[in-house]
Design an enzyme around this catalytic site. Structure first.
Site, PDB file in Angstrom:
ATOM      1  N   SER A 248       0.761  -1.000  -0.008  1.00  0.00           N
ATOM      2  CA  SER A 248      -0.052  -0.051  -0.096  1.00  0.00           C
ATOM      3  C   SER A 248       0.928   1.241   0.068  1.00  0.00           C
ATOM      4  O   SER A 248       2.146   1.002   0.351  1.00  0.00           O
ATOM      5  CB  SER A 248      -0.946   0.098   1.346  1.00  0.00           C
ATOM      6  OG  SER A 248      -1.547   1.211   1.412  1.00  0.00           O
TER       7      SER A 248
ATOM      8  N   TYR B  84      -2.032  -1.086  10.710  1.00  0.00           N
ATOM      9  CA  TYR B  84      -2.330  -1.285   9.496  1.00  0.00           C
ATOM     10  C   TYR B  84      -1.114  -0.906   8.722  1.00  0.00           C
ATOM     11  O   TYR B  84      -0.529  -1.451   8.047  1.00  0.00           O
ATOM     12  CB  TYR B  84      -3.446  -0.527   8.926  1.00  0.00           C
ATOM     13  CG  TYR B  84      -3.563  -0.867   7.308  1.00  0.00           C
ATOM     14  CD1 TYR B  84      -3.808  -1.890   6.604  1.00  0.00           C
ATOM     15  CD2 TYR B  84      -3.129   0.248   6.523  1.00  0.00           C
ATOM     16  CE1 TYR B  84      -3.712  -1.819   5.353  1.00  0.00           C
ATOM     17  CE2 TYR B  84      -3.237   0.376   5.123  1.00  0.00           C
ATOM     18  CZ  TYR B  84      -3.459  -0.867   4.389  1.00  0.00           C
ATOM     19  OH  TYR B  84      -3.595  -0.822   3.350  1.00  0.00           O
TER      20      TYR B  84
END
Length: 291
Positions: free
Chosen positions: A149, A162
């Site tokens: 990401s 995360y």
């Protein structure tokens, strides 16, 4: 019917046809990549977690094979990979896509929530890599794409765990690429920005928010998300085409940002890092001693 090319019979498929193993093909970027790969005539083995999802995936065509596998069921991963290799054929491209987001401050998240975040996003990915690598090493060929990401490089308050999992996967991917390069195996960390998927919906788990002092953090996070939800430039189909493109390259990138927001935000982060390092360079070098 998926697309015209996917309906062609097998003897019309290009000699460049590859077999992709993609974790998490029920939705999002994993599904988009599977569909585009099938349209190009590739074979796709995709992991799903329910029989209904497997049926839906296999309805895409004869070259779509779904297998029931949860990447946190570590004992089941190697047997599943070995079975694919033995019964369906070699895995040419591994795409580690399975993962989810965890919204919550670091103080409020429970250890169990933290543990599961890393079990899915990091340990599950590594377990799949470890199961596939012996086969790729034996063939001296293979490609591994790890979907990390832009959140593996930049950070936002309220998504710390995360981010931690994606930062970990970034380091693992980059190191792995150096370890397996001599075996003809290429590794790329794919770093998407915001795409028109359900990442912030079905794929987002939220911790219980109980400390009012963090209200501002969540308000800012939710305002940012609401402002962007309907205006994401990121097109999952175009992301899939980009990933298929790098699979054809003799020297694919170690990192591939996807989306202009990822390019811009990561670019800002790199500039800020460089400026901070330069500002404190004298103090950093002070830590050296001369013998």
């Amino acid at each position: 019917m998926l697309c015209k090319k996917s309906e062609e019979n097998s003897d019309m498929i290009s000699s460049d046809t590859q077999r992709l193993f993609i974790t998490g093909v029920s939705s999002g970027l994993g599904r988009a990549l599977a569909e585009e790969a099938l349209c190009d005539g590739h074979h796709v083995v995709g992991t799903v977690r329910t029989p209904k999802a497997r049926e839906a995936f296999e309805s895409l065509g004869d070259r779509a094979k779904g297998i029931l596998l949860d990447v946190t069921d570590f004992a089941a991963i190697k047997p599943a990979i070995d079975q694919v290799e033995a019964q369906l054929g070699p895995i040419d491209v591994l795409v580690n896509n399975a993962g989810y987001g965890l919204e919550g401050t670091i103080e409020e998240a429970s250890l169990d929530e933290m543990r599961h975040q890393f079990e899915v996003n990091v340990f599950g990915t590594v377990a799949v890599i470890q199961a596939v690598l012996p086969h790729m090493r034996a063939r001296k060929a293979g490609r591994i794409l790890n979907i990390t990401s832009m959140g593996g490089i930049i950070t936002l308050p309220g998504l710390g765990l995360y981010h931690g999992s994606k930062f970990a996967l970034e380091g693992i991917s980059e190191t792995l690429g150096k370890e397996v390069a001599e075996f003809g195996i290429h590794v790329t960390a794919i770093e998407p920005g915001a795409f028109r998927t359900d990442w912030a919906g079905r794929s987002m788990v939220k911790t219980e928010h109980c400390i009012p002092e963090y209200n501002t953090v969540f308000a800012q996070l939710h305002e940012r998300r609401a402002a962007n939800d309907e205006h994401h430039l990121g097109d999952p189909k175009r992301a899939a085409r980009a990933m298929l493109e790098i699979m054809t390259l003799d020297s694919p990138p170690t990192h591939l940002l996807l989306g202009s927001d990822a390019v811009n935000l990561v670019g800002e982060k790199l500039k800020d890092l460089q400026a901070e390092f330069q500002k404190w360079q004298e103090l950093s070098c002070f830590a050296d001693s001369r013998i």
